[in-house]
Design a protein around this motif. Structure first.
Motif, PDB file in Angstrom:
ATOM      1  N   ALA A  97       0.833  -1.205   0.000  1.00  0.00           N
ATOM      2  CA  ALA A  97       0.000   0.000   0.000  1.00  0.00           C
ATOM      3  C   ALA A  97       0.866   1.253   0.000  1.00  0.00           C
ATOM      4  O   ALA A  97       0.611   2.203  -0.756  1.00  0.00           O
ATOM      5  CB  ALA A  97      -0.926  -0.002   1.218  1.00  0.00           C
ATOM      6  N   HIS A  98       1.909   1.262   0.829  1.00  0.00           N
ATOM      7  CA  HIS A  98       2.768   2.445   0.894  1.00  0.00           C
ATOM      8  C   HIS A  98       3.568   2.632  -0.393  1.00  0.00           C
ATOM      9  O   HIS A  98       3.845   3.780  -0.791  1.00  0.00           O
ATOM     10  CB  HIS A  98       3.688   2.353   2.106  1.00  0.00           C
ATOM     11  N   LEU A  99       3.933   1.548  -1.047  1.00  0.00           N
ATOM     12  CA  LEU A  99       4.596   1.677  -2.341  1.00  0.00           C
ATOM     13  C   LEU A  99       3.659   2.324  -3.360  1.00  0.00           C
ATOM     14  O   LEU A  99       4.089   3.133  -4.189  1.00  0.00           O
ATOM     15  CB  LEU A  99       5.064   0.307  -2.834  1.00  0.00           C
ATOM     16  N   CYS A 100       2.387   1.960  -3.303  1.00  0.00           N
ATOM     17  CA  CYS A 100       1.406   2.579  -4.201  1.00  0.00           C
ATOM     18  C   CYS A 100       1.212   4.057  -3.866  1.00  0.00           C
ATOM     19  O   CYS A 100       1.157   4.907  -4.773  1.00  0.00           O
ATOM     20  CB  CYS A 100       0.074   1.845  -4.104  1.00  0.00           C
ATOM     21  N   PHE A 101       1.109   4.371  -2.573  1.00  0.00           N
ATOM     22  CA  PHE A 101       0.984   5.781  -2.187  1.00  0.00           C
ATOM     23  C   PHE A 101       2.232   6.562  -2.609  1.00  0.00           C
ATOM     24  O   PHE A 101       2.134   7.703  -3.061  1.00  0.00           O
ATOM     25  CB  PHE A 101       0.780   5.904  -0.678  1.00  0.00           C
ATOM     26  N   LEU A 102       3.391   5.931  -2.463  1.00  0.00           N
ATOM     27  CA  LEU A 102       4.634   6.586  -2.863  1.00  0.00           C
ATOM     28  C   LEU A 102       4.633   6.852  -4.371  1.00  0.00           C
ATOM     29  O   LEU A 102       5.090   7.912  -4.817  1.00  0.00           O
ATOM     30  CB  LEU A 102       5.826   5.711  -2.469  1.00  0.00           C
ATOM     31  N   ARG A 103       4.136   5.915  -5.134  1.00  0.00           N
ATOM     32  CA  ARG A 103       4.039   6.130  -6.581  1.00  0.00           C
ATOM     33  C   ARG A 103       3.136   7.328  -6.879  1.00  0.00           C
ATOM     34  O   ARG A 103       3.456   8.165  -7.734  1.00  0.00           O
ATOM     35  CB  ARG A 103       3.517   4.884  -7.278  1.00  0.00           C
ATOM     36  N   ALA A 104       2.004   7.410  -6.182  1.00  0.00           N
ATOM     37  CA  ALA A 104       1.105   8.551  -6.382  1.00  0.00           C
ATOM     38  C   ALA A 104       1.818   9.865  -6.079  1.00  0.00           C
ATOM     39  O   ALA A 104       1.702  10.844  -6.823  1.00  0.00           O
ATOM     40  CB  ALA A 104      -0.133   8.403  -5.507  1.00  0.00           C
ATOM     41  N   VAL A 152       8.368   5.385   6.050  1.00  0.00           N
ATOM     42  CA  VAL A 152       9.088   6.650   6.188  1.00  0.00           C
ATOM     43  C   VAL A 152       9.259   7.320   4.832  1.00  0.00           C
ATOM     44  O   VAL A 152       9.093   8.546   4.695  1.00  0.00           O
ATOM     45  CB  VAL A 152      10.456   6.418   6.872  1.00  0.00           C
ATOM     46  N   ALA A 153       9.589   6.530   3.812  1.00  0.00           N
ATOM     47  CA  ALA A 153       9.762   7.087   2.468  1.00  0.00           C
ATOM     48  C   ALA A 153       8.468   7.727   1.974  1.00  0.00           C
ATOM     49  O   ALA A 153       8.479   8.813   1.375  1.00  0.00           O
ATOM     50  CB  ALA A 153      10.222   6.005   1.502  1.00  0.00           C
ATOM     51  N   MET A 154       7.335   7.065   2.215  1.00  0.00           N
ATOM     52  CA  MET A 154       6.050   7.605   1.790  1.00  0.00           C
ATOM     53  C   MET A 154       5.736   8.913   2.503  1.00  0.00           C
ATOM     54  O   MET A 154       5.362   9.919   1.878  1.00  0.00           O
ATOM     55  CB  MET A 154       4.952   6.575   2.044  1.00  0.00           C
ATOM     56  N   ALA A 155       5.880   8.915   3.841  1.00  0.00           N
ATOM     57  CA  ALA A 155       5.550  10.121   4.608  1.00  0.00           C
ATOM     58  C   ALA A 155       6.474  11.278   4.247  1.00  0.00           C
ATOM     59  O   ALA A 155       6.031  12.428   4.125  1.00  0.00           O
ATOM     60  CB  ALA A 155       5.630   9.812   6.102  1.00  0.00           C
TER      61      ALA A 155
END
Length: 235
Positions: A97-104, A152-155
């Motif tokens: 999920a966080h990888l997807c948010f990071l892509r966004a 952490v990367a996503m935030a």
């Protein structure tokens, strides 16, 4: 895109029932089992009904992230008697999920520019992990470490993007990213360190606030606020 007060009330009611069911436990736990994934689906509905062409890459990535979040919800709340590896699989679902948010969050902003939000959150995350490390089973340490780095990367990217775009909607995503980080930090302390008072309220409350703000950040690519938020802020 406007969202009716009724729809938002149903989301709020689902979140409240999920928290209540988790807090009461026992015979009331079914409320948690039903309302927790339902609340995530309802929040995903905010993104699903948005069809503005210029936001489709952001929209698809958000929907994928919310879908994996829903899967993580289901896997994490299953008892070990039903699914022995529920926590590990739930952790994997939320990592995706966080990888997807990071892509966004990298569709319209450069990765880690500036670098300081990533370095700051890595420092905070490392400090928390150092406290939690003794309570984490050795077999869980690698996946927990990988998850922390991804979260952490996503935030951090959400903060970086908000600074780059400087729009109200990108700020929603940044607050959502930080709330997700806070929610998972509280969850980790409750699971691996010591029980927290009102843990369901703190963890689930911040979690659903994070999902809601990420979902409402969809128009941020063009710098526009959802019209219902715009109208509410002008009254």
């Amino acid at each position: 895109m406007p969202v009716s007060r009724l729809y938002q009330s149903v989301i709020a009611a689902s979140v409240a029932l999920a928290i209540l069911g988790s807090t009461l436990g026992g015979d009331a736990i079914w409320l948690h089992y039903v309302a927790k994934p339902l609340a995530t689906l309802l929040i995903a509905g905010l993104v699903w009904r948005h069809h503005t062409p210029q936001h489709q890459a952001y929209r698809r990535a958000l929907l994928a992230g919310l879908a994996f979040s829903w899967l993580g919800d289901v896997l994490l709340m299953l008892p070990k008697a039903v699914l022995a590896l529920g926590f590990e699989l739930g952790l994997a679902a939320f990592l995706l999920a966080h990888l997807c948010f990071l892509r966004a969050l990298t569709r319209d902003a450069r990765w880690a520019r500036p670098l300081w939000p990533l370095l700051l959150l890595l420092l905070i995350g490392s400090a928390n992990l150092a406290v939690l490390w003794p309570g984490i089973a050795p077999a869980l340490r690698p996946p927990v470490l990988a998850y922390m780095l991804c979260l952490v990367a996503m935030a951090a990217q959400a903060i970086t993007r908000a600074r780059s775009l400087a729009t109200p909607a990108s700020t929603l995503a940044a607050i959502g990213g930080l709330l997700f980080l806070s929610s998972d930090t509280l969850l980790a302390y409750n699971k691996f360190h010591s029980p927290l008072p009102a843990s369901a309220l703190l963890v689930l409350g911040s979690y659903y606030a994070a999902l809601y703000l990420l979902a409402r950040s969809l128009p941020a690519a063009s710098g526009a606020l959802p019209s219902d938020l715009t109208s509410s802020s002008s009254t």
